[in-house]
Design a protein around this motif. Structure first.
Motif, PDB file in Angstrom:
ATOM      1  N   VAL A 328       0.863  -1.182   0.000  1.00  0.00           N
ATOM      2  CA  VAL A 328       0.000   0.000   0.000  1.00  0.00           C
ATOM      3  C   VAL A 328       0.895   1.227   0.000  1.00  0.00           C
ATOM      4  O   VAL A 328       1.852   1.311   0.784  1.00  0.00           O
ATOM      5  CB  VAL A 328      -0.935   0.029   1.234  1.00  0.00           C
ATOM      6  CG1 VAL A 328      -1.769   1.308   1.242  1.00  0.00           C
ATOM      7  CG2 VAL A 328      -1.831  -1.197   1.248  1.00  0.00           C
ATOM      8  N   ASP A 329       0.606   2.162  -0.893  1.00  0.00           N
ATOM      9  CA  ASP A 329       1.348   3.421  -0.935  1.00  0.00           C
ATOM     10  C   ASP A 329       0.684   4.430  -0.002  1.00  0.00           C
ATOM     11  O   ASP A 329      -0.516   4.703  -0.118  1.00  0.00           O
ATOM     12  CB  ASP A 329       1.386   3.987  -2.358  1.00  0.00           C
ATOM     13  CG  ASP A 329       2.289   3.171  -3.269  1.00  0.00           C
ATOM     14  OD1 ASP A 329       3.306   2.662  -2.774  1.00  0.00           O
ATOM     15  OD2 ASP A 329       1.975   3.044  -4.474  1.00  0.00           O
ATOM     16  N   LEU A 330       1.464   4.984   0.920  1.00  0.00           N
ATOM     17  CA  LEU A 330       0.961   5.943   1.891  1.00  0.00           C
ATOM     18  C   LEU A 330       1.570   7.315   1.632  1.00  0.00           C
ATOM     19  O   LEU A 330       2.742   7.418   1.249  1.00  0.00           O
ATOM     20  CB  LEU A 330       1.305   5.508   3.321  1.00  0.00           C
ATOM     21  CG  LEU A 330       0.764   4.154   3.791  1.00  0.00           C
ATOM     22  CD1 LEU A 330       1.233   3.879   5.205  1.00  0.00           C
ATOM     23  CD2 LEU A 330      -0.756   4.111   3.715  1.00  0.00           C
ATOM     24  N   HIS A 331       0.774   8.326   1.851  1.00  0.00           N
ATOM     25  CA  HIS A 331       1.296   9.696   1.860  1.00  0.00           C
ATOM     26  C   HIS A 331       1.620  10.035   3.316  1.00  0.00           C
ATOM     27  O   HIS A 331       0.724  10.161   4.145  1.00  0.00           O
ATOM     28  CB  HIS A 331       0.276  10.681   1.294  1.00  0.00           C
ATOM     29  CG  HIS A 331       0.774  12.098   1.294  1.00  0.00           C
ATOM     30  ND1 HIS A 331       1.639  12.581   0.349  1.00  0.00           N
ATOM     31  CD2 HIS A 331       0.535  13.131   2.142  1.00  0.00           C
ATOM     32  CE1 HIS A 331       1.920  13.852   0.605  1.00  0.00           C
ATOM     33  NE2 HIS A 331       1.257  14.209   1.690  1.00  0.00           N
ATOM     34  N   VAL A 332       2.899  10.138   3.603  1.00  0.00           N
ATOM     35  CA  VAL A 332       3.359  10.362   4.979  1.00  0.00           C
ATOM     36  C   VAL A 332       3.732  11.833   5.121  1.00  0.00           C
ATOM     37  O   VAL A 332       4.530  12.363   4.341  1.00  0.00           O
ATOM     38  CB  VAL A 332       4.557   9.467   5.319  1.00  0.00           C
ATOM     39  CG1 VAL A 332       4.989   9.675   6.762  1.00  0.00           C
ATOM     40  CG2 VAL A 332       4.209   8.006   5.069  1.00  0.00           C
ATOM     41  N   TYR A 338       3.270  16.347  14.864  1.00  0.00           N
ATOM     42  CA  TYR A 338       2.674  15.026  14.651  1.00  0.00           C
ATOM     43  C   TYR A 338       3.253  14.380  13.396  1.00  0.00           C
ATOM     44  O   TYR A 338       3.740  15.072  12.497  1.00  0.00           O
ATOM     45  CB  TYR A 338       1.154  15.133  14.470  1.00  0.00           C
ATOM     46  CG  TYR A 338       0.355  15.162  15.752  1.00  0.00           C
ATOM     47  CD1 TYR A 338      -0.158  13.996  16.305  1.00  0.00           C
ATOM     48  CD2 TYR A 338       0.113  16.350  16.417  1.00  0.00           C
ATOM     49  CE1 TYR A 338      -0.897  14.015  17.480  1.00  0.00           C
ATOM     50  CE2 TYR A 338      -0.619  16.385  17.599  1.00  0.00           C
ATOM     51  CZ  TYR A 338      -1.123  15.208  18.123  1.00  0.00           C
ATOM     52  OH  TYR A 338      -1.845  15.230  19.288  1.00  0.00           O
ATOM     53  N   LEU A 339       3.165  13.059  13.340  1.00  0.00           N
ATOM     54  CA  LEU A 339       3.450  12.300  12.127  1.00  0.00           C
ATOM     55  C   LEU A 339       2.146  11.680  11.658  1.00  0.00           C
ATOM     56  O   LEU A 339       1.473  10.978  12.422  1.00  0.00           O
ATOM     57  CB  LEU A 339       4.492  11.207  12.395  1.00  0.00           C
ATOM     58  CG  LEU A 339       4.841  10.341  11.176  1.00  0.00           C
ATOM     59  CD1 LEU A 339       5.611  11.161  10.144  1.00  0.00           C
ATOM     60  CD2 LEU A 339       5.650   9.112  11.590  1.00  0.00           C
ATOM     61  N   LEU A 340       1.805  11.910  10.380  1.00  0.00           N
ATOM     62  CA  LEU A 340       0.547  11.435   9.825  1.00  0.00           C
ATOM     63  C   LEU A 340       0.821  10.371   8.770  1.00  0.00           C
ATOM     64  O   LEU A 340       1.631  10.575   7.860  1.00  0.00           O
ATOM     65  CB  LEU A 340      -0.238  12.588   9.186  1.00  0.00           C
ATOM     66  CG  LEU A 340      -0.484  13.829  10.047  1.00  0.00           C
ATOM     67  CD1 LEU A 340      -1.300  14.846   9.263  1.00  0.00           C
ATOM     68  CD2 LEU A 340      -1.204  13.462  11.323  1.00  0.00           C
ATOM     69  N   THR A 351      -9.028  15.586  -4.101  1.00  0.00           N
ATOM     70  CA  THR A 351      -8.049  14.745  -3.423  1.00  0.00           C
ATOM     71  C   THR A 351      -8.249  14.803  -1.917  1.00  0.00           C
ATOM     72  O   THR A 351      -8.301  15.885  -1.327  1.00  0.00           O
ATOM     73  CB  THR A 351      -6.618  15.184  -3.765  1.00  0.00           C
ATOM     74  OG1 THR A 351      -6.428  15.114  -5.181  1.00  0.00           O
ATOM     75  CG2 THR A 351      -5.598  14.296  -3.074  1.00  0.00           C
ATOM     76  N   LYS A 352      -8.377  13.631  -1.312  1.00  0.00           N
ATOM     77  CA  LYS A 352      -8.492  13.525   0.142  1.00  0.00           C
ATOM     78  C   LYS A 352      -7.398  12.611   0.668  1.00  0.00           C
ATOM     79  O   LYS A 352      -6.977  11.678  -0.011  1.00  0.00           O
ATOM     80  CB  LYS A 352      -9.875  12.968   0.534  1.00  0.00           C
ATOM     81  CG  LYS A 352     -11.029  13.937   0.321  1.00  0.00           C
ATOM     82  CD  LYS A 352     -10.975  15.073   1.315  1.00  0.00           C
ATOM     83  CE  LYS A 352     -12.151  15.998   1.197  1.00  0.00           C
ATOM     84  NZ  LYS A 352     -12.081  17.124   2.152  1.00  0.00           N
ATOM     85  N   TYR A 353      -6.970  12.885   1.904  1.00  0.00           N
ATOM     86  CA  TYR A 353      -5.960  12.052   2.550  1.00  0.00           C
ATOM     87  C   TYR A 353      -6.605  11.407   3.775  1.00  0.00           C
ATOM     88  O   TYR A 353      -6.806  12.043   4.800  1.00  0.00           O
ATOM     89  CB  TYR A 353      -4.749  12.889   2.948  1.00  0.00           C
ATOM     90  CG  TYR A 353      -4.001  13.453   1.761  1.00  0.00           C
ATOM     91  CD1 TYR A 353      -3.093  12.672   1.045  1.00  0.00           C
ATOM     92  CD2 TYR A 353      -4.213  14.762   1.346  1.00  0.00           C
ATOM     93  CE1 TYR A 353      -2.419  13.183  -0.046  1.00  0.00           C
ATOM     94  CE2 TYR A 353      -3.538  15.276   0.255  1.00  0.00           C
ATOM     95  CZ  TYR A 353      -2.647  14.483  -0.440  1.00  0.00           C
ATOM     96  OH  TYR A 353      -1.972  14.994  -1.521  1.00  0.00           O
ATOM     97  N   ARG A 354      -6.942  10.121   3.625  1.00  0.00           N
ATOM     98  CA  ARG A 354      -7.603   9.396   4.706  1.00  0.00           C
ATOM     99  C   ARG A 354      -6.558   8.919   5.708  1.00  0.00           C
ATOM    100  O   ARG A 354      -5.584   8.247   5.349  1.00  0.00           O
ATOM    101  CB  ARG A 354      -8.394   8.215   4.146  1.00  0.00           C
ATOM    102  CG  ARG A 354      -9.089   7.382   5.205  1.00  0.00           C
ATOM    103  CD  ARG A 354     -10.115   6.472   4.559  1.00  0.00           C
ATOM    104  NE  ARG A 354      -9.531   5.595   3.569  1.00  0.00           N
ATOM    105  CZ  ARG A 354      -9.029   4.386   3.846  1.00  0.00           C
ATOM    106  NH1 ARG A 354      -9.069   3.929   5.090  1.00  0.00           N
ATOM    107  NH2 ARG A 354      -8.526   3.640   2.884  1.00  0.00           N
ATOM    108  N   PRO A 359      -2.780   9.654  14.344  1.00  0.00           N
ATOM    109  CA  PRO A 359      -1.578  10.496  14.292  1.00  0.00           C
ATOM    110  C   PRO A 359      -0.693  10.277  15.518  1.00  0.00           C
ATOM    111  O   PRO A 359      -1.180  10.129  16.640  1.00  0.00           O
ATOM    112  CB  PRO A 359      -2.146  11.913  14.260  1.00  0.00           C
ATOM    113  CG  PRO A 359      -3.520  11.766  13.681  1.00  0.00           C
ATOM    114  CD  PRO A 359      -4.015  10.444  14.166  1.00  0.00           C
ATOM    115  N   ILE A 360       0.613  10.262  15.297  1.00  0.00           N
ATOM    116  CA  ILE A 360       1.569  10.007  16.379  1.00  0.00           C
ATOM    117  C   ILE A 360       2.189  11.337  16.800  1.00  0.00           C
ATOM    118  O   ILE A 360       2.877  11.979  16.008  1.00  0.00           O
ATOM    119  CB  ILE A 360       2.684   9.046  15.926  1.00  0.00           C
ATOM    120  CG1 ILE A 360       2.087   7.753  15.372  1.00  0.00           C
ATOM    121  CG2 ILE A 360       3.634   8.752  17.077  1.00  0.00           C
ATOM    122  CD1 ILE A 360       3.124   6.799  14.817  1.00  0.00           C
ATOM    123  N   PRO A 361       1.977  11.773  18.041  1.00  0.00           N
ATOM    124  CA  PRO A 361       2.681  12.975  18.515  1.00  0.00           C
ATOM    125  C   PRO A 361       4.182  12.734  18.523  1.00  0.00           C
ATOM    126  O   PRO A 361       4.647  11.631  18.839  1.00  0.00           O
ATOM    127  CB  PRO A 361       2.130  13.171  19.939  1.00  0.00           C
ATOM    128  CG  PRO A 361       0.883  12.340  20.008  1.00  0.00           C
ATOM    129  CD  PRO A 361       1.090  11.201  19.063  1.00  0.00           C
TER     130      PRO A 361
END
Length: 839
Positions: A328-332, A338-340, A351-354, A359-361
């Motif tokens: 799976v390709d993720l947009h990081v 935070y890290l999304l 375009t939406k980013y699900r 989210p990781i603080p």
């Protein structure tokens, strides 16, 4: 940064360009030839220069050689002819630039202000103009003055202009700050324009009408607002061309390099600001496109002015599926807090980013290995032939690991970068962002830890007998603040006894040999120290504690103030003092063979105690109402304004302590009707799987119910609010505390500090074996004490230390306007009726 290139049309006279139509060409006759010769003669006079400066010449005639007699051109050196032509370009480009700035004001800004009906909501019109057009009016005024000076020089020296360096240099020293402001905010201006264009159809229609104006020459608004950004680099290029054509003995040979250097250095200095603004625009676009998990409240403080997008890109992740493992390709996206991990999706052309994982603080983000060998990802080539489609194709990917500090087993991620270089970039970006975040948090604490005494508390070694001469106390289990005789103390309960210590000093005084007390409380107004130990509750005089600590009294004098608070009801499970209504109460739960019973005691003032002892022989605590039975799994109690909340495994039971036997109690949250409401039923299942820790008040109409894993908001009657949404904590809490506008959640390794009203995570404190010892339970008491393992000392063996969490103030605020004072206090009226009824 690539800006829209302005169309290279020359602005012509408004009277000429708009008042006449271009004529069809025909074969020149003798009369035409004479007319052309007459026109050329006219242009080569002062009249031609006047027409040029007034904008009344067609584009084809706006050249130096058209305004100079042929005889003069023949006499001049070819190099000088070229130099004069380039010099003329300075005049012409400046005139075009000023004309475009005028059009911005007349067509777009004035057009928006005078539009009827309004194109943009009048309330937001001025801010919109300020964001999109910035300080373009100030830049325009600078160039109006420069153009006037250039035209004056041209009229004086035409056709052989010696230099324009001094004119440009004088103006460039004045417009530097205005240009810097405009250029650095340009990406934000363009983004604001495009955002309005996307959501406001009236704005788009109005712009199309503006583009029909012949003066605009079919250029869009972005071209106009980008003109100040491209003007100085273009001007610098023209000046460099003049320098190449300038004779070595000409004064410009020395002054032009200085001017070019000033302009070049200034353009370079604005690039970091532009990059920051571009990143901000990219960040805003990401924020607007995020798709959250339904039902969960996630407040990442995205629209804080200090938020920024540090780094982003596409990374692969191997996910489990029914077919085994799939890629799976993720947009990081790495933010500054935070890290999304998101997945890009197209929804109705948008375009939406699900968000794929919570989210990781950065406070909880930890980095694993970044040097594992590459892995291969099988890919299918869609554009290849039949045989190539069947034949597998592999692409190397380079893994690295990250994980959540409080959930190492369940929230560990292996991400794959497309190249080794990209993996190194992610390593650097993540490590740098974590470090910057840590430094920022340590420099901007909302609650700062302060040691209550110097030194540490050594654990008792295995097989070693207690020794009062050294500070071997064992694990700290309870503590409470105490003030008496103008001095501040801390009462400390440990595995070897109960001690006192003056704040800021290292000396310890052993007061009692009671080992490992469960809890200690102080009631200054009632001169009482309350100790829960060995399933019973006892009390002593607070003043005698202080006098014994100072060496001014004997232990027998302290023992003379001893009182046993709990009777023979059974083993005391927990106790807690507090104020309910106008009474100071002590509540405790006693477990008998068949049931658990809650008892309410009212604390008696010292003067009343003496009176009652002489006549009635009673103690300092008297029963208040009748006890009542609660579920056997009860383990804590929260004192509210007029009621109490008893934490049980099935929820929080709310009852009236003044009438415990009335049977009128409620279980909160109230999930009535959950079987008919999918969202409410989902919240119910999450709450039933968690352990309640207590409740805190948000405002006069809403409360926050706290569980070990999550929190949810309810009304004063117990019904869930905010569409049955919930907040999930980052670490599983074992206890909680309420300090001002903040909620503190304690786990063994972290103290999570959140804003009560929004649930936003504002600070994280990290340690080892963290325990909540004391939190303010009485009105006006703000002391929060915690114990944790001390790893700073060189002394071998485990050690504890006690710290107080002190609320900080902003440096630019006075104490009266500190963050704690911004919390709206409840009025007496609100306090009297908020807990009157539970339905």
């Amino acid at each position: 940064m690539a800006f829209p290139e302005p169309q290279l049309h020359r602005s012509s006279s408004r009277g000429f360009a708009l008042g006449t139509e271009p004529q069809l060409r025909h074969r020149a006759s003798r009369s035409d030839t004479g007319l052309v010769a007459s026109t050329e003669s006219l242009l080569a006079t002062e009249e031609g220069l006047r027409l040029f400066q007034e904008g009344q010449l067609p584009d084809t005639d706006q050249e130096w050689y058209r305004l100079v007699p042929k005889e003069a051109q023949v006499v001049l050196d070819k190099n000088e002819v070229k130099r004069q032509s380039v010099l003329f370009e300075v005049f012409k480009s400046e005139k075009d630039y000023v004309t475009d700035l005028e059009l911005v004001q007349e067509v777009f800004i004035d057009g928006l202000l005078n539009a009827n009906p309004p194109v943009i909501d009048p309330e937001h019109l001025r801010p919109f103009i300020s964001e999109v057009f910035g300080n373009i009016e100030a830049i325009s005024s600078h160039h109006h003055r420069m153009l006037a000076a250039l035209f004056s020089r041209q009229r004086e020296q035409h056709p052989l202009v010696q230099s324009v360096t001094d004119v440009v240099l004088d103006t460039s020293l004045l417009f530097r700050s205005d240009y810097e402001t405009y250029i650095k905010s340009y990406p934000l201006a363009e983004a604001r324009h495009r955002s309005e264009l996307k959501k406001n159809s009236k704005y788009g229609e109005w712009l199309q009408q503006c583009y029909q104006d012949p003066q605009i020459r079919k250029r869009d608004l972005v071209t106009f607002i980008s003109r100040p950004v491209t003007r100085l680099p273009r001007l610098s290029l023209v000046l460099e061309a003049i320098l190449k054509l300038t004779d070595s003995e000409h004064p410009d040979k020395e002054s032009l390099p200085l001017l070019i250097s000033i302009l070049s250095d200034f353009v370079k200095s604005t690039q970091p600001g532009i990059a920051v603004a571009e990143a901000k625009v990219k960040f805003w676009n990401l924020c607007e496109s995020l798709a959250y998990v339904k039902g969960e409240i996630v407040d990442m403080d995205l629209y804080n002015e200090s938020r920024s997008l540090v780094y982003s890109g596409t990374l692969a992740r191997r996910m489990r599926s029914d077919m085994g493992h799939t890629w799976v390709d993720l947009h990081v996206a790495l933010l500054d807090n935070y890290l999304l991990l998101t997945k890009e999706e197209q929804r109705n052309g948008v375009t939406k980013y699900r968000i794929m994982s919570r989210p990781i603080p950065l406070e909880y983000l930890r980095l694993g290995s970044f040097d594992d060998p590459s892995d291969n990802r099988r890919e299918r080539l869609e554009d290849a032939g039949i045989l190539d489609r069947v034949r597998p194709t592999y692409k190397p990917l380079y893994p690295f690991k990250i994980y959540h500090a409080s959930s190492k087993a369940t929230r560990s991620y292996t991400l794959y970068a497309p190249s080794e270089g990209m993996r190194k970039k992610w390593n650097y970006a993540l490590a740098d962002a974590i470090t910057v975040r840590k430094v920022h948090q340590e420099s901007n604490m909302w609650l700062a830890p302060h040691d209550v005494r110097t030194g540490f508390y050594q654990y008792l070694k295995h097989g070693q007998p207690p020794d009062d001469s050294i500070h071997i106390m064992g694990r700290i289990t309870a503590a409470a603040p105490m003030s008496s005789y103008g001095r501040s103390f801390v009462i400390i309960g440990s595995a070897t006894g109960i001690y006192t210590a003056q704040r800021g000093k290292s000396d310890l005084t052993k007061i009692l040999s009671i080992t490992s007390p469960t809890s200690i409380y102080t009631l200054p107004d009632f001169n009482k120290v309350i100790i829960h130990h060995n399933h019973e509750i006892i009390s002593y005089s607070l003043d005698m504690f202080a006098r014994l600590s100072l060496g001014n009294s004997s232990r027998s004098s302290l023992e003379s103030t001893y009182e046993k608070v709990s009777g023979n009801e059974g083993n005391v499970l927990f106790c807690k003092p507090g104020v309910t209504g106008k009474r100071t109460m002590l509540l405790y739960a006693a477990k008998s063979f068949l049931q658990v019973t809650i008892y309410a005691l009212e604390v008696i003032l010292p003067n009343e105690v003496q009176t009652r002892r002489r006549h009635e022989g009673s103690l300092s605590f008297r029963s208040f109402g009748d006890p009542f039975a609660v579920p056997r799994d009860a383990y804590d109690v929260t004192l509210l304004t007029k009621t109490i909340g008893i934490c049980t495994e099935k929820g929080i039971v709310v009852a009236d302590p003044t009438n415990l036997t009335s049977g009128t109690f409620s279980l909160v949250p109230d999930f009535a009707g959950a079987h008919e409401n999918t969202v409410l039923n989902s919240l119910k299942s999450k709450c039933e799987a968690a352990k309640p820790l207590g409740m805190v008040r948000c405002d006069a109409s809403e409360l926050l119910v706290i569980y070990d894993d999550l929190g949810c908001y309810i009304t004063r009657h117990g019904a869930p609010t905010r569409s049955c949404s919930y907040i999930r904590w980052e670490a599983k809490a074992t206890s909680c505390a309420h300090v001002g506008i903040y909620l503190l959640l304690f786990s063994s390794e972290f103290v999570e500090i959140r804003h009560i009203q929004s649930g936003r995570l504002v600070q994280v404190l990290e340690g080892e074996d963290i325990r909540l010892l004391h939190s303010g339970l009485l009105p006006g008491e703000k002391v929060t004490l915690i114990a944790l393992r001390d790893g700073t000392s060189d002394v071998p063996g485990p050690k504890d230390k006690i710290v107080e969490l002190v609320e900080t103030q902003e440096l630019n605020r006075s104490p009266s306007t500190s963050s704690s004072s911004t919390f709206t206090p409840r009025s007496e009226h609100a306090a009297s009726d908020i807990w009157d009824m539970w339905e």
